[in-house]
Enzyme design. Structure first.
Site, PDB file in Angstrom:
ATOM      1  N   GLY A  75      22.546 115.682  83.643  1.00 59.31           N
ATOM      2  CA  GLY A  75      23.246 116.675  82.833  1.00 59.31           C
ATOM      3  C   GLY A  75      22.291 117.562  82.037  1.00 59.31           C
ATOM      4  O   GLY A  75      22.653 118.675  81.646  1.00 59.31           O
ATOM      5  N   GLU A  91      21.144 111.387  89.700  1.00 56.93           N
ATOM      6  CA  GLU A  91      22.463 110.733  89.724  1.00 56.93           C
ATOM      7  C   GLU A  91      22.612 109.724  90.854  1.00 56.93           C
ATOM      8  O   GLU A  91      23.292 108.716  90.705  1.00 56.93           O
ATOM      9  CB  GLU A  91      23.581 111.789  89.807  1.00 56.93           C
ATOM     10  CG  GLU A  91      23.811 112.577  88.522  1.00 56.93           C
ATOM     11  CD  GLU A  91      22.920 113.811  88.384  1.00 56.93           C
ATOM     12  OE1 GLU A  91      21.951 113.950  89.156  1.00 56.93           O
ATOM     13  OE2 GLU A  91      23.207 114.633  87.498  1.00 56.93           O
TER      14      GLU A  91
HETATM   15  N1  COA Z   1      21.930 107.829  78.590  1.00 57.39           N
HETATM   16  C1  COA Z   1      21.902 106.931  77.591  1.00 57.39           C
HETATM   17  N2  COA Z   1      20.771 106.523  77.018  1.00 57.39           N
HETATM   18  C2  COA Z   1      19.625 107.040  77.479  1.00 57.39           C
HETATM   19  C3  COA Z   1      19.565 107.973  78.515  1.00 57.39           C
HETATM   20  C4  COA Z   1      20.808 108.375  79.075  1.00 57.39           C
HETATM   21  N3  COA Z   1      20.875 109.284  80.054  1.00 57.39           N
HETATM   22  N4  COA Z   1      18.288 108.298  78.764  1.00 57.39           N
HETATM   23  C5  COA Z   1      17.549 107.582  77.881  1.00 57.39           C
HETATM   24  N5  COA Z   1      18.368 106.827  77.121  1.00 57.39           N
HETATM   25  C6  COA Z   1      17.956 105.909  76.046  1.00 57.39           C
HETATM   26  C7  COA Z   1      17.379 104.607  76.595  1.00 57.39           C
HETATM   27  O1  COA Z   1      18.404 103.712  76.945  1.00 57.39           O
HETATM   28  C8  COA Z   1      16.575 104.156  75.394  1.00 57.39           C
HETATM   29  O2  COA Z   1      17.459 103.627  74.440  1.00 57.39           O
HETATM   30  P1  COA Z   1      17.108 102.228  73.686  1.00 57.39           P
HETATM   31  O3  COA Z   1      15.823 102.536  72.927  1.00 57.39           O
HETATM   32  O4  COA Z   1      18.298 101.993  72.800  1.00 57.39           O
HETATM   33  O5  COA Z   1      16.897 101.214  74.762  1.00 57.39           O
HETATM   34  C9  COA Z   1      16.046 105.468  74.827  1.00 57.39           C
HETATM   35  O6  COA Z   1      16.926 106.495  75.286  1.00 57.39           O
HETATM   36  C10 COA Z   1      14.641 105.792  75.272  1.00 57.39           C
HETATM   37  O7  COA Z   1      14.618 105.808  76.692  1.00 57.39           O
HETATM   38  P2  COA Z   1      13.585 104.934  77.577  1.00 57.39           P
HETATM   39  O8  COA Z   1      14.201 104.738  78.925  1.00 57.39           O
HETATM   40  O9  COA Z   1      13.178 103.714  76.830  1.00 57.39           O
HETATM   41  O10 COA Z   1      12.347 105.959  77.665  1.00 57.39           O
HETATM   42  P3  COA Z   1      11.235 106.006  78.800  1.00 57.39           P
HETATM   43  O11 COA Z   1      10.158 106.888  78.281  1.00 57.39           O
HETATM   44  O12 COA Z   1      10.863 104.639  79.245  1.00 57.39           O
HETATM   45  O13 COA Z   1      11.939 106.735  80.061  1.00 57.39           O
HETATM   46  C11 COA Z   1      13.351 108.394  81.094  1.00 57.39           C
HETATM   47  C12 COA Z   1      12.380 108.057  79.940  1.00 57.39           C
HETATM   48  C13 COA Z   1      13.956 109.758  80.846  1.00 57.39           C
HETATM   49  C14 COA Z   1      12.576 108.386  82.427  1.00 57.39           C
HETATM   50  C15 COA Z   1      14.449 107.293  81.164  1.00 57.39           C
HETATM   51  O14 COA Z   1      15.011 107.175  79.866  1.00 57.39           O
HETATM   52  C16 COA Z   1      15.566 107.604  82.115  1.00 57.39           C
HETATM   53  O15 COA Z   1      15.394 107.462  83.323  1.00 57.39           O
HETATM   54  N6  COA Z   1      16.757 107.990  81.581  1.00 57.39           N
HETATM   55  C17 COA Z   1      17.921 108.206  82.379  1.00 57.39           C
HETATM   56  C18 COA Z   1      17.845 109.497  83.124  1.00 57.39           C
HETATM   57  C19 COA Z   1      19.062 109.673  84.008  1.00 57.39           C
HETATM   58  O16 COA Z   1      19.307 108.948  84.948  1.00 57.39           O
HETATM   59  N7  COA Z   1      19.834 110.709  83.687  1.00 57.39           N
HETATM   60  C20 COA Z   1      20.945 111.096  84.464  1.00 57.39           C
HETATM   61  C21 COA Z   1      22.188 110.607  83.893  1.00 57.39           C
HETATM   62  S1  COA Z   1      23.513 111.318  84.840  1.00 57.39           S
END
Ligand code: COA
Length: 263
Positions: A111, A134
């Site tokens: 998103g 996704e």
């Molecule tokens: N929804 C909800 N929470 C999210 C999020 C999302 N899309 N993306 C990140 N967060 C949260 C994590 O759960 C974490 O929360 P916590 O500290 O309570 O555990 C916090 O944000 C930090 O993220 P984290 O994953 O620990 O950071 P990172 O540096 O290791 O990784 C990303 C960064 C962006 C690669 C990873 O967060 C990620 O893959 N996020 C999802 C991306 C995704 O699939 N988006 C599409 C959704 S349709």
């Protein structure tokens, strides 16, 4: 209006909207989506605002996607509502009468990529990363990404990113036309403000007709699109700004626009 997850600052005819959930990488939960809809609707009717800049809080993420905690609860019925509601919010952004510049300051995933695609212009910091991950979650982009990404780049590349979920860096995003410029992170906002200032110096009436004319390509094509363009061009010709702009050029001076609609 007071917002829980957005910061809004309006200065010198520019509104900077910052999505502010840095501990969740600015992911879009339902509350944030409602606030975005309200904020953009309000900014559209605020006569003091000529340009909007959208960014994310912190230095790591623009928006890391829809909130996966909320996604996890969806079923077929609520999933359709979720997608349609999100599409409506992003359509509100795309259909803003004034320019919306995305200042993509980090991860723009799912998103987050889709909201950037709904903005009129995208600028990125060097650490920006784009992706439609996704498929990793067993879904597809549902906030307009399959359509906007395909229109902006091309179907082969859009397919690749949507089917593999691969992330691309700012350099690749620039190379394929997903972003217009890349800047060091500490210059991103000043560059976005500089672009906004340049747009503000033009006839705002003309700027707004131009947005409509370009956006019409999303609805119609070919002759019909050209007809719309001619109609909007004609409206501009009825303005004082048009007389001023052309006269100023001929008189070798800077134009002073009043941004009024034609009588
Ligand atoms: N929804 C909800 N929470 C999210 C999020 C999302 N899309 N993306 C990140 N967060 C949260 C994590 O759960 C974490 O929360 P916590 O500290 O309570 O555990 C916090 O944000 C930090 O993220 P984290 O994953 O620990 O950071 P990172 O540096 O290791 O990784 C990303 C960064 C962006 C690669 C990873 O967060 C990620 O893959 N996020 C999802 C991306 C995704 O699939 N988006 C599409 C959704 S349709």
């Amino acid at each position: 209006m007071n917002y829980q997850n957005l910061l809004i600052e309006i200065k010198d005819n520019v509104a900077v909207v910052t999505i502010n959930r840095p501990d969740k990488l600015n992911s879009l939960n339902a509350q944030t989506m409602d606030e975005l809809k309200n904020a953009f609707t309000e900014l559209n009717s605020n006569d003091d605002v000529y340009v909007v800049i959208l960014t994310g809080s912190g230095e790591k993420a623009f928006v890391a996607g829809a909130d996966i905690k909320e996604l996890n609860k969806l079923d077929m019925i609520s999933g359709k509502e979720f997608s349609e509601k999100g599409q409506e919010v992003f359509n509100t952004i795309e259909n803003m009468s004034k320019p919306v510049i995305a200042a993509v300051n980090g991860f723009a995933l799912g998103g987050g990529s889709e909201i950037a695609l709904a903005c009129h212009i995208r600028l990125a910091s060097e650490n920006a990363k784009f992706g439609q991950p996704e498929v990793n979650l067993g879904i597809i982009p549902g906030y307009g990404g399959t359509q906007r990404l395909t229109r902006l780049i091309n179907s082969g590349r859009a397919m690749e990113y949507i089917l593999t979920g691969n992330m691309i860096d700012a350099g690749e995003a620039y190379r394929i036309g997903l972003v217009n410029h890349i800047y060091p992170q500490n210059e991103l906002m000043s560059k976005a403000l500089e672009m906004a200032g340049k747009i503000i110096s033009k006839s705002q009436y003309a700027v707004r007709q131009a947005i409509k004319a370009v956006n019409i390509v999303n609805e119609v094509s070919g002759r019909e699109g050209l007809n719309h363009e001619a109609g909007l061009f004609a409206l501009c010709c009825g303005t004082e700004d048009f007389k001023e702009g052309t006269s100023a050029f001929l008189e070798k001076r800077k134009p002073v626009f009043n941004n009024k609609q034609p009588e």
